[in-house]
Design an enzyme around this catalytic site. Sequence first.
Site, PDB file in Angstrom:
ATOM      1  N   ASN A   9      -1.232  33.118  22.307  1.00  0.00           N
ATOM      2  CA  ASN A   9      -0.449  31.890  22.223  1.00  0.00           C
ATOM      3  C   ASN A   9      -0.604  31.209  23.576  1.00  0.00           C
ATOM      4  OD1 ASN A   9       1.413  29.856  22.115  1.00  0.00           O
ATOM      5  ND2 ASN A   9       3.216  31.179  21.974  1.00  0.00           N
ATOM      6  N   TRP A  10      -1.438  30.198  23.589  1.00  0.00           N
ATOM      7  CA  TRP A  10      -1.726  29.523  24.870  1.00  0.00           C
ATOM      8  C   TRP A  10      -0.540  28.686  25.350  1.00  0.00           C
ATOM      9  CZ3 TRP A  10      -7.367  27.143  24.455  1.00  0.00           C
ATOM     10  CH2 TRP A  10      -8.291  28.206  24.291  1.00  0.00           C
ATOM     11  N   LYS A  11       0.417  28.429  24.478  1.00  0.00           N
ATOM     12  CA  LYS A  11       1.530  27.533  24.809  1.00  0.00           C
ATOM     13  C   LYS A  11       0.953  26.195  25.308  1.00  0.00           C
ATOM     14  CE  LYS A  11       4.395  31.542  25.354  1.00  0.00           C
ATOM     15  NZ  LYS A  11       5.551  32.166  25.966  1.00  0.00           N
ATOM     16  N   HIS A  94       8.740  29.978  17.121  1.00  0.00           N
ATOM     17  CA  HIS A  94       8.710  30.589  18.458  1.00  0.00           C
ATOM     18  C   HIS A  94      10.051  30.321  19.150  1.00  0.00           C
ATOM     19  CE1 HIS A  94       7.646  31.507  22.579  1.00  0.00           C
ATOM     20  NE2 HIS A  94       6.638  32.201  22.090  1.00  0.00           N
ATOM     21  N   GLU A  96      10.701  29.399  21.995  1.00  0.00           N
ATOM     22  CA  GLU A  96      10.715  28.162  22.788  1.00  0.00           C
ATOM     23  C   GLU A  96      10.982  26.951  21.897  1.00  0.00           C
ATOM     24  OE1 GLU A  96       6.974  28.970  24.741  1.00  0.00           O
ATOM     25  OE2 GLU A  96       7.937  30.654  25.739  1.00  0.00           O
ATOM     26  N   GLU A 166       9.588  38.982  19.150  1.00  0.00           N
ATOM     27  CA  GLU A 166       9.462  38.602  20.552  1.00  0.00           C
ATOM     28  C   GLU A 166      10.851  38.524  21.180  1.00  0.00           C
ATOM     29  OE1 GLU A 166       5.493  36.415  21.246  1.00  0.00           O
ATOM     30  OE2 GLU A 166       7.005  34.918  20.786  1.00  0.00           O
ATOM     31  N   GLY A 172       7.419  35.995  29.178  1.00  0.00           N
ATOM     32  CA  GLY A 172       7.070  35.364  30.447  1.00  0.00           C
ATOM     33  C   GLY A 172       7.836  35.905  31.640  1.00  0.00           C
ATOM     34  N   SER A 211       5.477  39.700  27.336  1.00  0.00           N
ATOM     35  CA  SER A 211       4.860  40.390  28.483  1.00  0.00           C
ATOM     36  C   SER A 211       3.982  41.563  28.073  1.00  0.00           C
ATOM     37  CB  SER A 211       5.936  40.831  29.482  1.00  0.00           C
ATOM     38  OG  SER A 211       6.614  39.694  29.991  1.00  0.00           O
ATOM     39  N   GLY A 232       1.123  35.803  25.379  1.00  0.00           N
ATOM     40  CA  GLY A 232       1.221  34.531  26.086  1.00  0.00           C
ATOM     41  C   GLY A 232       0.330  34.545  27.315  1.00  0.00           C
ATOM     42  N   GLY A 233       0.930  34.800  28.461  1.00  0.00           N
ATOM     43  CA  GLY A 233       0.230  34.712  29.743  1.00  0.00           C
ATOM     44  C   GLY A 233      -1.104  35.437  29.777  1.00  0.00           C
TER      45      GLY A 233
HETATM   46  P1  13P Z   1       4.167  36.275  27.445  1.00  0.00           P
HETATM   47  O1  13P Z   1       3.093  37.220  26.961  1.00  0.00           O
HETATM   48  O2  13P Z   1       3.708  35.320  28.480  1.00  0.00           O
HETATM   49  O3  13P Z   1       5.412  37.014  27.815  1.00  0.00           O
HETATM   50  O4  13P Z   1       4.550  35.353  26.185  1.00  0.00           O
HETATM   51  C1  13P Z   1       4.830  35.945  24.976  1.00  0.00           C
HETATM   52  C2  13P Z   1       4.968  34.891  23.955  1.00  0.00           C
HETATM   53  O5  13P Z   1       5.892  34.107  23.966  1.00  0.00           O
HETATM   54  C3  13P Z   1       3.913  34.795  22.943  1.00  0.00           C
HETATM   55  O6  13P Z   1       4.273  33.933  21.929  1.00  0.00           O
END
Ligand code: 13P
Length: 248
Positions: A9-11, A94, A96, A166, A172, A211, A232-233
């Site tokens: 997930n590149w966000k 998600h 967010e 999640e 993050g 994470s 994510g990251g």
């Molecule tokens: P991180 O891996 O950066 O914690 O993000 C997880 C996430 O929200 C994937 O959708």
Amino acid sequence: MRRKLIAGNWKMNGSLAANAVLLNGIKADLGQAACDVAVCVPAPYLAQCRAELAATPIGWGAQDISVHESGAYTGEVAAGMLLDFDCSYVIVGHSERRTYHAESSQLVAQKALRALNTELTPIVCVGESLAEREAGKTADVVGEQVDAVLAALNTEQLAKIVIAYEPVWAIGTGKTATPEMAQEVHAMLRAKLVEEDSTVAKGVKILYGGSMKPDNARELLAMPDIDGGLIGGASLKAADFLAIIHAA
Ligand code: 13P
């Protein structure tokens, strides 16, 4: 046996130049991945993903869709538009989106339905905040989020979704759920699916996100009900994303 899925997930990250480096890096060392792999990218980069990934086993998709089919919804992206770019996946719900855009569990469930009706695989995210976990409400919160989806979908549709657990406090932050903590919630989610249909429950992938990194992926992915990761990251660095894919 469920085949694992590692989805990035590149966000709201990327540029044409940076994506080209990242995608070429992933393609170069993917090898014979023993799991499904996908990237969920900002909508403007879907054409680039199609061009870069069409001849590879890597799937692609978006990070949200409108609940509506089309019309006067400025700024929104319709599920049908994703088909024009040969997407297979779309993330819905998600944390967010739930937090910053006040998306309710009912709206998320309707988005999942919209995705399914458009032949897209929804990756439905659920998860509790730190305050909710500390108050002992994890099962209630995650249960309510998944119940809304179960109420909206029939078993045939349910068989086609992916769920991502999640925990919001792990996203993050570098704090990850221990494999046992994650497994406990995944097992609870699986039990809810069993109540709907035990055969379907065996096939639905439940990903962990929050994470997940090369150094913790292996132990998380070894748990019986963790069927992959939503990353994510670590999905923004080819080496890290590949390490997680290879761990799976
Ligand atoms: P991180 O891996 O950066 O914690 O993000 C997880 C996430 O929200 C994937 O959708």
